[in-house]
Scaffold this active site. Structure first.
Site, PDB file in Angstrom:
ATOM      1  N   CYS A 153       0.805  -1.221   0.000  1.00  0.00           N
ATOM      2  CA  CYS A 153       0.000   0.000   0.000  1.00  0.00           C
ATOM      3  C   CYS A 153       0.837   1.269   0.000  1.00  0.00           C
ATOM      4  O   CYS A 153       0.293   2.368  -0.013  1.00  0.00           O
ATOM      5  CB  CYS A 153      -0.955  -0.025   1.180  1.00  0.00           C
ATOM      6  SG  CYS A 153      -1.971  -1.506   1.148  1.00  0.00           S
ATOM      7  N   HIS A 189      -2.472   8.423   5.775  1.00  0.00           N
ATOM      8  CA  HIS A 189      -2.716   7.121   5.148  1.00  0.00           C
ATOM      9  C   HIS A 189      -4.173   6.764   5.426  1.00  0.00           C
ATOM     10  O   HIS A 189      -4.876   6.330   4.544  1.00  0.00           O
ATOM     11  CB  HIS A 189      -1.743   6.081   5.699  1.00  0.00           C
ATOM     12  CG  HIS A 189      -1.823   4.763   4.994  1.00  0.00           C
ATOM     13  ND1 HIS A 189      -1.671   4.650   3.637  1.00  0.00           N
ATOM     14  CD2 HIS A 189      -2.074   3.509   5.445  1.00  0.00           C
ATOM     15  CE1 HIS A 189      -1.812   3.374   3.278  1.00  0.00           C
ATOM     16  NE2 HIS A 189      -2.062   2.661   4.357  1.00  0.00           N
ATOM     17  N   GLU A 220      -1.349   5.237  13.241  1.00  0.00           N
ATOM     18  CA  GLU A 220      -0.934   6.473  12.575  1.00  0.00           C
ATOM     19  C   GLU A 220      -1.009   7.645  13.557  1.00  0.00           C
ATOM     20  O   GLU A 220      -0.106   8.488  13.610  1.00  0.00           O
ATOM     21  CB  GLU A 220      -1.820   6.738  11.352  1.00  0.00           C
ATOM     22  CG  GLU A 220      -1.312   7.888  10.484  1.00  0.00           C
ATOM     23  CD  GLU A 220      -1.955   7.926   9.106  1.00  0.00           C
ATOM     24  OE1 GLU A 220      -2.973   7.239   8.884  1.00  0.00           O
ATOM     25  OE2 GLU A 220      -1.429   8.659   8.236  1.00  0.00           O
ATOM     26  N   LYS A 268      -9.042   8.743   1.600  1.00  0.00           N
ATOM     27  CA  LYS A 268      -9.651   7.406   1.503  1.00  0.00           C
ATOM     28  C   LYS A 268     -11.083   7.395   2.031  1.00  0.00           C
ATOM     29  O   LYS A 268     -11.832   6.471   1.742  1.00  0.00           O
ATOM     30  CB  LYS A 268      -8.799   6.390   2.255  1.00  0.00           C
ATOM     31  CG  LYS A 268      -7.443   6.125   1.593  1.00  0.00           C
ATOM     32  CD  LYS A 268      -6.691   4.989   2.290  1.00  0.00           C
ATOM     33  CE  LYS A 268      -5.322   4.754   1.665  1.00  0.00           C
ATOM     34  NZ  LYS A 268      -4.310   5.753   2.093  1.00  0.00           N
ATOM     35  N   HIS A 325      -9.435   2.753  -0.564  1.00  0.00           N
ATOM     36  CA  HIS A 325      -7.993   2.487  -0.564  1.00  0.00           C
ATOM     37  C   HIS A 325      -7.577   1.958  -1.932  1.00  0.00           C
ATOM     38  O   HIS A 325      -7.876   0.822  -2.282  1.00  0.00           O
ATOM     39  CB  HIS A 325      -7.655   1.477   0.527  1.00  0.00           C
ATOM     40  CG  HIS A 325      -6.184   1.340   0.796  1.00  0.00           C
ATOM     41  ND1 HIS A 325      -5.213   1.882  -0.020  1.00  0.00           N
ATOM     42  CD2 HIS A 325      -5.527   0.724   1.811  1.00  0.00           C
ATOM     43  CE1 HIS A 325      -4.015   1.594   0.473  1.00  0.00           C
ATOM     44  NE2 HIS A 325      -4.177   0.898   1.581  1.00  0.00           N
ATOM     45  N   PHE A 351       1.134  -3.511   4.259  1.00  0.00           N
ATOM     46  CA  PHE A 351       1.449  -4.866   4.729  1.00  0.00           C
ATOM     47  C   PHE A 351       2.893  -5.191   4.376  1.00  0.00           C
ATOM     48  O   PHE A 351       3.422  -4.730   3.356  1.00  0.00           O
ATOM     49  CB  PHE A 351       0.549  -5.889   4.031  1.00  0.00           C
ATOM     50  CG  PHE A 351      -0.858  -5.922   4.561  1.00  0.00           C
ATOM     51  CD1 PHE A 351      -1.231  -5.218   5.685  1.00  0.00           C
ATOM     52  CD2 PHE A 351      -1.821  -6.685   3.913  1.00  0.00           C
ATOM     53  CE1 PHE A 351      -2.537  -5.267   6.169  1.00  0.00           C
ATOM     54  CE2 PHE A 351      -3.125  -6.737   4.376  1.00  0.00           C
ATOM     55  CZ  PHE A 351      -3.481  -6.034   5.502  1.00  0.00           C
TER      56      PHE A 351
END
Lengths: 422, 394
Positions: free
Chosen positions: A172, A312, A323, A344, A349, A408
């Site tokens: 991501c 993010h 975050e 987002k 996403h 990830f």
């Protein structure tokens, strides 16, 4: 005027940008929707949703390639963004003349083609008949679909980029890494322009199922536009989405000398890998904080100089908490007052594209003096004390942006952008 | 000589020939014989992995269970390289170490996929069938085992390499770009030390399928890489293997008192048009540039056996008549993303041991007695992208 940063490296200018998301094609439509607080998340119509826990997504459903599989759609998305970006930069659309860095999803033979091959095989109930049929069929489109180099190779052909194109995945964070590779190449003096693209059209049924198995997706299917709610108390996962963005990067000096319009400066980038777990972050948020600090250090900027943070902000319980923790670690008390919003909440996403898409929106935020909101912020998470620019856009002077991308596999990449060379 | 020269201070390699640098150096003396499995994937011959005790480099069972063979192989081999560089367990240097992994995808669950294929013959609602089977039969961990960037992710977890983590995708060319980028960053002072490499696990039907969708594999029998036969298919014989390198700036290596195997000289890469003589000409131009820097006596060729690309490379190399060529795919099989890292590793070992390898194919390769001072490493993608570099004395 100086064309180098305080470390003596060439300043990197952005001279062209393009974007496609579920909100539409092109910067203008996207910006209108984004600042209007509109969501691109819908119920899925592209494939059956029987048995699926999640039945919503931010799909790009308005292209001819939308129904042609992940590879065809990812390529089309990359092309549309690249064309808008190169066109804006004023550089050649057929002989771009700089390297290509493409963030794209991993590829494999699409299920419909796998099934079509098998239907034509001797059906011996074993993989050999599939391979045998594949060899005899020799369908070039099927082959291309399984080659990781294919999309970048096609883009390089079309736009005349220079050299061996790099296709990359940092999950991501991929879109941000593509930009970072371009910045680094320019700083090394290897090129006087680079094309960084993030594109992802891989929201297939299997992708949805795989992320569901990891409990990563929102299952709030009833009102799709309300499902992505970063930093809210009742957030329950991210919404899978598609999109793309492209940025033309140049040394500021060559951009100025050819009279190009400079949209923004890429001031710095930073990264730090996490060794804690394959899908979860270290509980103290230190790798993400490390990436933020590395980006600021690379930009030669103090924490106080960050005017806005493009989060993010995936809307997963884990990410948003981490975050917040990592940003609070870096910015301290001031974090409660720095505006931070998550695109987002509206576009979902976009995975491999996210870092690039959000870099484009970050730059538009600076240029327009308008911060897009975090929508669906109706039930704030009391443990996350942030100014998320709730629900409604805000006019503000934004000279600098920090954009976060976490993924990830312990991927953490941050970009620092500025309106002016500084 | 400069403080930002790029030196190789650690090498980890695994192939059908064995585990690590010593096993490979020994196996490649005399007249090296390929280790083959002709049955399991017949009609395709493959070079299989040797027996590996994963625990040696991946001590936690829990970590091993989170991976399939491809990621285990890469993580294991990265551990060999770190060990070899004296960096294994050095928390401080691993925490600042950069990493670039060249990767494809991991292994799908063949049983689940086959069940879907077989069930598809009896019904037309394939979309629903997919949902039905995948939601109930896929294992969550297998998704992570398939993800391209999770080899790097596992290396971070198991070996604590966390300075940065980047994964390049794109078959043979990704391996070239990984090393080229890692070296360029060190040379420019953007990085001081970097783990770079790749793994390829061919022992899975999908890994063969990806080549056969364009009929790239040779069927039925084995032959050296320069002697693949058109009537047997596309010319590639695959192998499982991996190569990881620890690259450092000269200054960084010297500060911690490490001797280097070799230094990485210039690396060139490209995307030649493959029609006509495009590839041969492009490779010839690259060779002219590199040979102008230091005439290599030995070339470690990553020719894949794919007919057109291999012919073009052979013609370009043959134009340099004084260079002895070793096509290592004869003894390892095609290692895809790991091709260039493996070529660079073998080249560095030859420099380090001051000795060339004996011919891998006596009919097509000539002996070389002199100690090589500069070795060419090549990787010409079977379908697209190509690169080569000079490996020189440190």
């Amino acid at each position: 005027m100086s064309y180098t940063d305080k470390f003596g490296r060439p300043l990197v200018a952005v001279t062209g940008m393009g974007v496609v998301t579920s909100l539409g094609q092109g910067k203008r439509d996207n910006w209108a929707a984004l600042t209007g607080g509109r969501s691109g998340i819908r119920s899925i119509k592209r494939f059956p949703v029987d048995h699926l826990a999640t039945t919503i997504a931010g799909l790009v459903d308005f292209l001819p390639e939308s129904e042609q599989g992940a590879t065809a759609l990812t390529l089309a998305l990359a092309e549309l963004a690249a064309e808008e970006a190169i066109d804006e930069s004023g550089l050649s659309l057929s002989n771009f003349g700089g390297p290509l860095f493409l963030a794209a999803p991993p590829v494999e033979l699409d299920w419909r083609n796998r099934l079509a091959l098998y239907a034509r095989s001797e059906r011996s109930g074993d993989w050999r008949s599939l391979i045998e049929t594949a060899r005899k069929t020799a369908n070039r489109a099927y082959f291309d679909e399984g080659q990781f180099a294919n999309i970048a190779n096609r883009l390089a052909d079309k736009y005349g980029t220079r050299g061996l194109p790099v296709t990359l995945s940092t999950a991501c964070a991929s879109g941000a890494t593509a930009i970072q590779l371009g910045i680094e190449a320019i700083r090394r003096g290897e090129c006087d322009r680079a094309l960084a693209i993030g594109a992802d059209g891989s929201a297939t049924a299997e992708a949805l199922i795989r992320f569901s198995l990891l409990s990563a997706l929102s299952t709030q299917n009833e009102r799709p536009e309300k499902a992505s709610k970063p930093f809210s108390k009742d957030r329950d996962g991210f919404v899978l989405a598609e999109g793309s963005a492209a940025l033309v990067l140049e040394p500021l000096e060559s951009a100025r000398s050819r009279g190009a319009k400079v949209l923004a400066i890429m001031r710095g980038c930073g990264e730090k890998a996490d060794d804690f777990h394959r899908t979860r972050s270290k509980p103290d948020g230190s790798p993400a904080a490390g990436a933020v600090r590395a980006a600021l250090a690379d930009a030669g900027m103090a924490e106080e100089e960050v005017a806005y943070i493009n989060a993010h902000g995936t809307s997963t319980p884990e990410n948003d908490k981490m975050e917040h923790l990592s940003l609070s670690t870096v910015f301290g008390e001031r974090m409660r007052t720095i505006p931070i919003s998550s695109n987002k909440s509206m576009i979902g996403h976009t995975l491999s594209a996210a870092g690039a898409v959000e870099a484009v929106f970050s730059i538009m935020t600076m240029r327009e003096g308008v911060i897009p909101p975090t929508i669906n912020y109706d039930n704030p998470d009391p443990a996350i004390d942030l100014d998320v620019v709730p629900n409604v856009k805000r006019e503000a002077d934004v000279p600098t942006v920090l954009s976060n991308s976490f993924g990830f596999g312990g991927q953490n990449t941050c970009l620092v952008m500025a309106r002016e060379p500084g | 000589m400069s403080s930002t020269d790029v030196v190789i201070t650690g090498i980890g390699i695994v192939s059908s020939l064995g585990l690590g640098t010593d096993a490979h150096w020994q196996a490649l003396q005399g007249s090296p014989a390929p280790k083959l499995d002709r049955e399991r994937f017949a009609p395709y011959v493959i070079h299989p992995l040797p027996e590996i005790d994963w625990s040696v480099q991946i001590p936690r069972r829990g970590d091993q269970r989170q991976m399939e063979t491809w990621q285990r192989l890469g993580t294991y081999t990265a551990g060999l390289a770190l060990d070899d560089a004296g960096l294994k367990g050095d928390e401080e240097l691993c925490a600042t170490m950069d990493m670039i992994v060249a990767a494809g995808g991991g292994e799908r669950d063949t049983a689940v996929d086959q069940a879907i294929l077989d069930a598809s013959l009896a019904r037309n609602d394939h979309g629903v069938l997919l949902n039905e089977k995948l939601t109930t039969e896929l294992r969550p961990t297998l998704f992570l085992a398939q993800l391209s960037n999770l080899l790097a992710g596992n290396i971070s977890i198991v070996h604590k390499v966390t300075g940065s983590s980047r994964t390049f995708m794109g078959e043979d060319g990704a391996g070239v770009a990984a090393i080229e980028t890692a070296a360029a960053r060190i040379r420019a002072g953007q990085s001081t030390h970097c783990l770079v490499g790749a793994a390829f696990q061919t022992e899975h039907p999908d890994m063969l399928l990806a080549y056969e969708l364009a009929a790239y594999l040779q069927r039925g029998e084995w032959s050296p890489v320069w002697q693949r036969r058109e009537e047997l298919g596309g010319g590639i014989i695959t192998g499982s293997g991996a190569a990881f390198l620890v690259l450092e700036s000269r200054e960084h290596a010297e500060k911690r008192g490490r001797k280097a195997y070799a230094a990485i000289g210039p690396i060139l890469s490209g995307r030649a048009r493959r029609e006509g003589s495009g590839l041969k000409d492009a490779l010839g131009e690259m060779l002219d540039v590199l040979a102008g820097r230091a005439a290599p006596a030995l070339a470690i060729s990553g020719a894949s056996g794919a007919h057109a690309a291999t012919r073009a490379e052979k013609a370009a190399l043959d134009a340099y008549g004084n260079m002895a060529v070793r096509g290592f795919n004869t003894v390892t099989g095609h290692l895809k993303e790991a091709q260039f890292p493996f070529a660079v590793a073998l080249a560095a070992l030859a420099i380090h041991n001051a000795k060339a390898y004996p011919p891998f194919d006596a009919e097509n390769e000539r002996p070389l007695e002199d100690a090589p001072k500069a070795v060419l490493a090549t990787s010409v993608g079977y379908h697209c992208y190509e690169g080569m570099g000079l490996i020189v004395e440190a």
